[in-house]
Design an enzyme around this catalytic site. Sequence first.
Site, PDB file in Angstrom:
ATOM      1  CD  GLU A 291      -2.756   1.233   2.474  1.00  0.00           C
ATOM      2  OE1 GLU A 291      -3.463   2.225   2.652  1.00  0.00           O
ATOM      3  OE2 GLU A 291      -2.748   0.251   3.238  1.00  0.00           O
TER       4      GLU A 291
ATOM      5  CE  LYS B 106      -5.795  -0.237   6.488  1.00  0.00           C
ATOM      6  NZ  LYS B 106      -4.990   0.644   5.615  1.00  0.00           N
TER       7      LYS B 106
ATOM      8  CG  ASP C 200       0.609 -17.023  12.093  1.00  0.00           C
ATOM      9  OD1 ASP C 200      -0.095 -16.328  11.340  1.00  0.00           O
ATOM     10  OD2 ASP C 200       0.223 -18.104  12.582  1.00  0.00           O
TER      11      ASP C 200
ATOM     12  CG  HIS D  37      -3.604   7.164   0.340  1.00  0.00           C
ATOM     13  ND1 HIS D  37      -2.861   6.121   0.840  1.00  0.00           N
ATOM     14  CD2 HIS D  37      -4.526   6.602  -0.496  1.00  0.00           C
ATOM     15  CE1 HIS D  37      -3.317   4.982   0.349  1.00  0.00           C
ATOM     16  NE2 HIS D  37      -4.322   5.249  -0.465  1.00  0.00           N
TER      17      HIS D  37
END
Length: 426
Positions: free
Chosen positions: A76, A255, A271, A368
Site C-alpha cells: 500500500e 487499522k 504469523d 495518499h
Amino acid sequence: MKFYELSPEKRRDQLVQEGWLTTQDAALLAGTHSLPEVTGARLIENAIGEFPLPLGVARNLLVNGQLHQVPIADEEPSVIAAASNGARLATANGGVRTHVAAHRVVAEVVLTNLTDLVQARQTILAHQTDIQKVIAVAHPSMIQRGGGLDQLTVESLGAQFLKIRLTLDPQQAMGANYANTVAEAVAAAVTSWVDGDVLVSILTNAPTELVTAEVSLESASLATKAVSGDVIAKKIVQLSDLAFVDAERAVTHNKGILNGIIGAVLATGNDTRAVAASIGAFACASGRYQPLSRWYMDQGHLVGHLQLPLPMGAVGGAIGALPMAQVVRRLGGYQNLAIMQQVIAALGLVQNLAAMRALAGPGIQAGHMKLQANALAIAAGATETELPMLVNALRQGSMDLKHAQQYLTTIRLNKKVGQSKDENRD
C-alpha cells in the site's frame, strides 16, 4: 499422481490444462523466484510459485535510546512514508519508550463427558508433578534452553467442560508448535487418570503478554505549513477521545496502527494471522471494541500510549527457512525477540501519530493519492520511461485507472508524433 504429489512445474501445467491459468500466467509464476523452489514447496502445500511484495524501510526510529531501521513488507502506498514521518517526529522528541512482558504461550486441554468435574479437577491437580515430567519428555530441547511449564490451572467451564490451562515459556520461539506438542502429550496422559474424553488440545491465540510503547512530543513540533502545532495536538486528542466512544472510528484508528505492524511482522517471517487475531481479541477485551492507543496532553506535551499483544518469535517456523527474514532481522537490529516486539510496537505508535497528524492537519487523502499515482501508473501498463509523465498527469488530473489509461494513450501518441517530426527533419 495426486495434485499435492506433483512438482510445482507440473502443478502449473495441470492448472493450464484445466483452464485455470493461461500459459502467460504459468510463465510468470515460473519466472518469479527469490526462494529456491524446493524451499517454497516444503513451506506450504500445493506450491505453484511465489507472490513477492515490495520490502521498504521506515527510517531512523529511536526506541529506548537505540536507533532502528524498520523493514516493512507492504503493497500500500503511503504506509512507509507515514511511518518514516512519524519516526522522524518521535525521534526528534527523544524517541519511543517501550516495555514488553515476559514471553509466554498458552495451551489448553479441554475434557468433556466427565462423570464428576470436581473430582476430575482434584485428580489432575494432584498429578502436577507428573504433568511437568510429561512436558519435559515431550520437548526436552526446550527444557534444556530454559523453557517449559510456567503455570498450570484447571477450571470448569459450565457443567460440560474441564479446561487445563498450561502457561509455557517457549524462550525465543513464538511457541505455537511447542504448545501444540505439549498439549497433545498432556491430553494423552490425563485420560489415564480421569474418565472422560479429550475434546481439544491446542494453543490459544488469545492475548498473553503485552507490549507497551509511549512517546511525548512538544506541540510545536507537530506544526504543518498551514496549521499550528497546538491546534494539531488538540485535534489529535479529540480524535483519540472519539475513538473511545465511536467503535466505527476505533476500527479505522486501529487499522492505522496495524498498517506498519502487519507489514513489519510479515517481513520477519512471523504469523500475521496470529498477531491480527490476538490484537483483535485484545481490542474487545473490555466487552466493547476499543482503540489500541490513547493520546492526551500532559504539561504542554502531546503524549501517546499504545498497548497490544505481539505473539511472535525470533526463531523457529518459517523464520529460519526464509533468507529474507534473516536480512530483516539484521537490518532491524532485532538482536532478540523482546527488541523485535518493542520496535514493532513503537512502529505502530508512530504510524498512528502520522495518521492522526494528517487527519488533524491537511487530511489523509491528499498525501495518499499522490503516492497512489505510482500504483495506478504501473497498473495502466506504463513503462519505466513513461512512469514520470503518467504520474505527473495523474496528479494534475483525475486519479483513477480509466483516466490513467487515457493519459497513457495520449503520452504514447504524443511520443509517436514527436518521433515522426524528428524523422521528417532528418
